[in-house]
Design a protein around this motif. Structure first.
Motif, PDB file in Angstrom:
ATOM      1  N   GLN A  31       0.821  -1.207   0.000  1.00 50.86           N
ATOM      2  CA  GLN A  31       0.000   0.000   0.000  1.00 50.86           C
ATOM      3  C   GLN A  31       0.861   1.265   0.000  1.00 50.86           C
ATOM      4  N   THR A  32       1.968   1.222   0.717  1.00 51.35           N
ATOM      5  CA  THR A  32       2.904   2.355   0.716  1.00 51.35           C
ATOM      6  C   THR A  32       3.504   2.540  -0.669  1.00 51.35           C
ATOM      7  N   VAL A  57       2.201   1.598  -3.569  1.00 48.04           N
ATOM      8  CA  VAL A  57       1.165   2.083  -4.488  1.00 48.04           C
ATOM      9  C   VAL A  57       0.954   3.581  -4.313  1.00 48.04           C
ATOM     10  N   ALA A  58       0.977   4.043  -3.066  1.00 42.85           N
ATOM     11  CA  ALA A  58       0.798   5.470  -2.800  1.00 42.85           C
ATOM     12  C   ALA A  58       1.958   6.292  -3.354  1.00 42.85           C
ATOM     13  N   PRO A  94       1.651   6.142  -7.901  1.00 43.31           N
ATOM     14  CA  PRO A  94       0.246   5.984  -8.341  1.00 43.31           C
ATOM     15  C   PRO A  94       0.087   5.823  -9.847  1.00 43.31           C
ATOM     16  N   SER A 152      -5.196   0.344 -10.805  1.00 39.09           N
ATOM     17  CA  SER A 152      -6.159  -0.759 -10.701  1.00 39.09           C
ATOM     18  C   SER A 152      -6.932  -0.878 -12.007  1.00 39.09           C
ATOM     19  N   ARG A 190      -6.962  -5.074  -8.308  1.00 30.53           N
ATOM     20  CA  ARG A 190      -7.232  -3.957  -7.409  1.00 30.53           C
ATOM     21  C   ARG A 190      -6.124  -3.918  -6.356  1.00 30.53           C
ATOM     22  N   TRP A 191      -5.305  -2.907  -6.451  1.00 25.97           N
ATOM     23  CA  TRP A 191      -4.117  -2.838  -5.595  1.00 25.97           C
ATOM     24  C   TRP A 191      -4.455  -2.618  -4.126  1.00 25.97           C
ATOM     25  N   ASP A 192      -5.636  -2.085  -3.830  1.00 25.99           N
ATOM     26  CA  ASP A 192      -6.011  -1.832  -2.440  1.00 25.99           C
ATOM     27  C   ASP A 192      -6.867  -2.948  -1.855  1.00 25.99           C
ATOM     28  N   ASP A 193      -6.999  -4.050  -2.577  1.00 27.95           N
ATOM     29  CA  ASP A 193      -7.851  -5.159  -2.163  1.00 27.95           C
ATOM     30  C   ASP A 193      -6.983  -6.297  -1.612  1.00 27.95           C
TER      31      ASP A 193
END
Length: 292
Positions: free
Chosen positions: A161-162, A164-165, A168, A173, A178-181
């Motif tokens: 998650q870090t 991906v942030a 971006p 996704s 889905r990167w946040d899934d």
């Protein structure tokens, strides 16, 4: 990757075309790649429309069955994300999981689409079992390993998650990824943990197309994989590359240009192959999905 409804025959057709395009060759006189319609055969459990290998005749010990160019494997070290992994100090299974997710997110634009579309959504590993099923592991060493692994995977997801942030525009996704899934990440983790092979000292554990179709069961392994593991740690070539032999200034620029030309696929085509041999009772290199 988005799940697209298609027949097992169509999945197999796309996979075989990908093998041919990427110079993955196998002994067609000895083995055949097939779709599996059953859900269980002996000790092997396969998904409907899964891919399997059947022997067309009795195999001979140490008989070469498959030749897989190293440029066909999915490795974090030779991926489009290699520079990010180096900058962020990421490696191992997490980097490989991210690499596979990234290629899945590219859909049919990925050089590995023909291979990736043949994979199941997830592998049946204890980490994905429901609470009721996990009760059977209570008080066992396996149950403790599952608890430990779940914590490690959640820690890895936090690292993702870090990442991906921070990037971006890279981690978008799309195409079912889905990167946040967390569940999406777990699906990919299950595939990598059940299918990856050690290729060499540069690439490390990698996804090796075709090799992961064979039987993974330790008690039922019937092939092993051979690969030259001692390679240059900077480029993955056999020793004798530009990093281990002095080059003229005039040669240096051309060598780097040749390397850049291969980066879109992530590897050199002229690397050593991964070779799969038939072997009765081998448990050193085990694969998945075989019908004996």
């Amino acid at each position: 990757m988005a799940i697209v409804a298609q027949s097992g025959e169509e999945t197999l057709r796309v996979l075989l075309e990908w093998f041919e395009k990427n110079k993955v060759t196998y002994n067609e006189e000895a083995i055949k790649v097939v779709t599996q319609q059953q859900t269980q055969g002996g000790s092997n459990i396969v998904s409907p429309n899964g891919i399997g290998i059947v022997a067309k005749r009795a195999l001979i010990d140490e008989e070469p069955l498959v030749m897989i160019p190293k440029c066909a494997v999915i490795s974090s070290a030779s991926s489009a994300l290699a520079n990010i992994f180096e900058d962020e100090g990421l490696g191992g299974s997490l980097a490989l999981c991210i690499t596979v997710m990234y290629e899945m997110a590219q859909g049919d634009e990925s050089p590995w689409y023909g291979y990736l579309q043949s994979l199941p959504q997830r592998a049946d590993i204890p980490l994905l079992w429901d609470a009721e099923s996990l009760k059977w592991l209570a008080g066992t060493d396996v149950g403790k390993w599952v608890e430990r692994d779940e914590k490690n995977v959640r820690d890895d997801f936090g690292v993702l998650q870090t990442l991906v942030a921070d990037y971006p525009l890279v981690f978008v996704s799309q195409n079912g990824v889905r990167w946040d899934d967390f569940e999406c990440f777990m699906d990919t983790t299950s595939l990598v943990s059940s299918r990856a092979f050690m290729v060499d000292e540069f690439r490390g554990n990698s996804m090796v197309p075709f090799a992961d179709i064979f039987n993974h069961l330790t008690s039922g392994a019937n092939v092993h994989i051979e690969s030259e593991e001692a390679v240059c740690l900077l480029c993955g070539n056999e020793f004798g590359c530009e990093h281990t032999e002095p080059l003229d200034d005039s040669d240096d620029e051309s060598e780097h240009e040749d390397h850049d030309d291969c980066e879109s696929h992530g590897d050199h085509e002229d690397h050593d192959d991964c070779e799969s041999h038939g072997e009765s009772g081998s448990d050193e290199w085990s694969d998945e999905g075989s019908e004996d």
